[in-house]
Enzyme design. Structure first.
Site, PDB file in Angstrom:
ATOM      1  CG  ASP A   1      -9.545   0.170   4.899  1.00  0.00           C
ATOM      2  OD1 ASP A   1      -9.365  -0.370   3.761  1.00  0.00           O
ATOM      3  OD2 ASP A   1      -8.982   0.109   5.838  1.00  0.00           O
TER       4      ASP A   1
ATOM      5  CE  LYS B   1      -3.650  -2.592   2.114  1.00  0.00           C
ATOM      6  NZ  LYS B   1      -4.721  -2.793   3.165  1.00  0.00           N
TER       7      LYS B   1
ATOM      8  CD  GLN C   1      -3.592  -4.376   6.421  1.00  0.00           C
ATOM      9  OE1 GLN C   1      -3.727  -3.275   5.629  1.00  0.00           O
ATOM     10  NE2 GLN C   1      -4.028  -5.648   6.055  1.00  0.00           N
TER      11      GLN C   1
HETATM   12  N1  GUN Z   1      -7.188  -6.714   6.176  1.00  0.00           N
HETATM   13  C1  GUN Z   1      -7.651  -7.426   5.038  1.00  0.00           C
HETATM   14  N2  GUN Z   1      -8.035  -6.554   3.985  1.00  0.00           N
HETATM   15  C2  GUN Z   1      -8.149  -5.374   4.518  1.00  0.00           C
HETATM   16  C3  GUN Z   1      -8.661  -4.097   4.101  1.00  0.00           C
HETATM   17  O1  GUN Z   1      -9.220  -3.957   2.929  1.00  0.00           O
HETATM   18  N3  GUN Z   1      -8.316  -2.963   5.118  1.00  0.00           N
HETATM   19  C4  GUN Z   1      -7.711  -3.191   5.994  1.00  0.00           C
HETATM   20  N4  GUN Z   1      -7.276  -2.108   6.930  1.00  0.00           N
HETATM   21  N5  GUN Z   1      -7.187  -4.300   6.413  1.00  0.00           N
HETATM   22  C5  GUN Z   1      -7.570  -5.500   5.756  1.00  0.00           C
END
Ligand code: GUN
Length: 280
Positions: free
Chosen positions: A117, A50, A94
């Site tokens: 998100d 990311k 995350q």
């Molecule tokens: N863990 C698995 N998928 C995601 C996501 O799309 N965003 C975040 N923040 N954590 C995740």
């Protein structure tokens, strides 16, 4: 042999096209803050990707890495700082978080206008009502893949396997809003096979390697595999038995290179949209 829905190619096109171009027009670069708590190996890889993509599209970005023993109060104070920081347009914590932290409580403290998100109940609620603001990145990326391939959805039978807040639930809402007739399947669903066999559009997000038998796929169906599972030999596979499904499906996502890159591209798109709104 099915057509491939290639997320790697589309994500690159979106990142290097609209997102990078529009970001460069802003007086202040979009700012993304990514918070990682603990040492989860997969999370470290995702967070690294990311921030790498954020740098490639010209965003300001920061990764805040906190030790696994971080208290909930400490994490809340980090988020409060990011909420108050005008240079930060997007905040991503995350998941999964360590067990001693109440993830729902923590995510609810992210300012909804920085919730790139799309997990905050305000944003989830807006989507549920059909007036989306920030939509969760994975289901949003799936819709972009289908749109880019010009696949018509109206009137189709869609089956979503998985009902998480991150993927399954918003995915079902988006497909319904695209005029599919949607069935959501989960761990208590009876006769999953029969429901999968009826699906014109099948989206699977359960995190169980090859749980969907290839032969179950309806001939010509659109198959989207959100799962990324690591097998004992170190290789990656999806929730769908790709080798079995590829000869029956009309369209199918590979794993890796299908949905994964699209999730990150949508994070960039959401962060850009936040920056544009906050600078307007
Ligand atoms: N863990 C698995 N998928 C995601 C996501 O799309 N965003 C975040 N923040 N954590 C995740």
């Amino acid at each position: 042999m099915a057509n491939l829905l290639n997320g790697r190619v589309l994500a690159k096109k979106l990142n290097q096209g609209t997102v990078k171009v529009e970001a460069a027009k802003l007086a202040r670069k979009p700012g993304l803050a990514v918070v990682l708590v603990g040492e989860d190996a997969a999370s470290k890889v995702y967070v690294g990707r990311k921030t790498l993509v954020a740098s490639r599209v010209g965003f300001e970005h920061q990764q805040i890495t906190l030790p696994v023993e971080t208290s909930q109060a400490e994490l809340l104070s980090v988020i409060a700082g990011l909420n108050a920081d005008d240079a930060v347009d997007g905040i991503l914590v995350q998941l999964p978080l360590p067990k001693h932290i109440d993830g729902t409580f923590v995510l609810d403290t992210i300012a909804p206008e920085k919730d790139v998100d799309g997990f905050h109940p305000v944003n989830a609620g807006l989507l549920a009502q059909g007036r989306p603001r920030f939509v969760a990145c994975t289901p949003k990326g799936v819709m972009e893949l289908l749109r880019d391939a010009d696949l018509s959805l109206s009137g189709k039978s869609a089956v979503v396997v998985g009902r998480s807040n991150i993927v399954g639930r918003p995915m079902a809402q988006l497909l319904e809003q695209a005029n599919c007739t949607v069935t959501v399947c989960h761990s208590r669903t009876t006769d999953l096979e029969a429901r999968v066999r009826a699906a014109d559009v099948l989206v699977v997000a359960i995190g169980r390697p090859k749980a969907i038998v290839g032969d179950w796929v309806k001939p010509g169906a659109i198959v989207v595999d959100v799962g990324i599972n690591r097998l004992d030999d170190g290789s990656l596979c999806g929730d769908v038995d790709f080798e079995g499904a590829v000869d029956k499906a009309g369209w199918i996502t590979p794993v890796p290179g299908g949905v994964g890159p699209m999730t990150i591209a949508m994070l960039m798109a959401n962060t850009l949209a936040s920056a544009q709104a906050r600078q307007a």
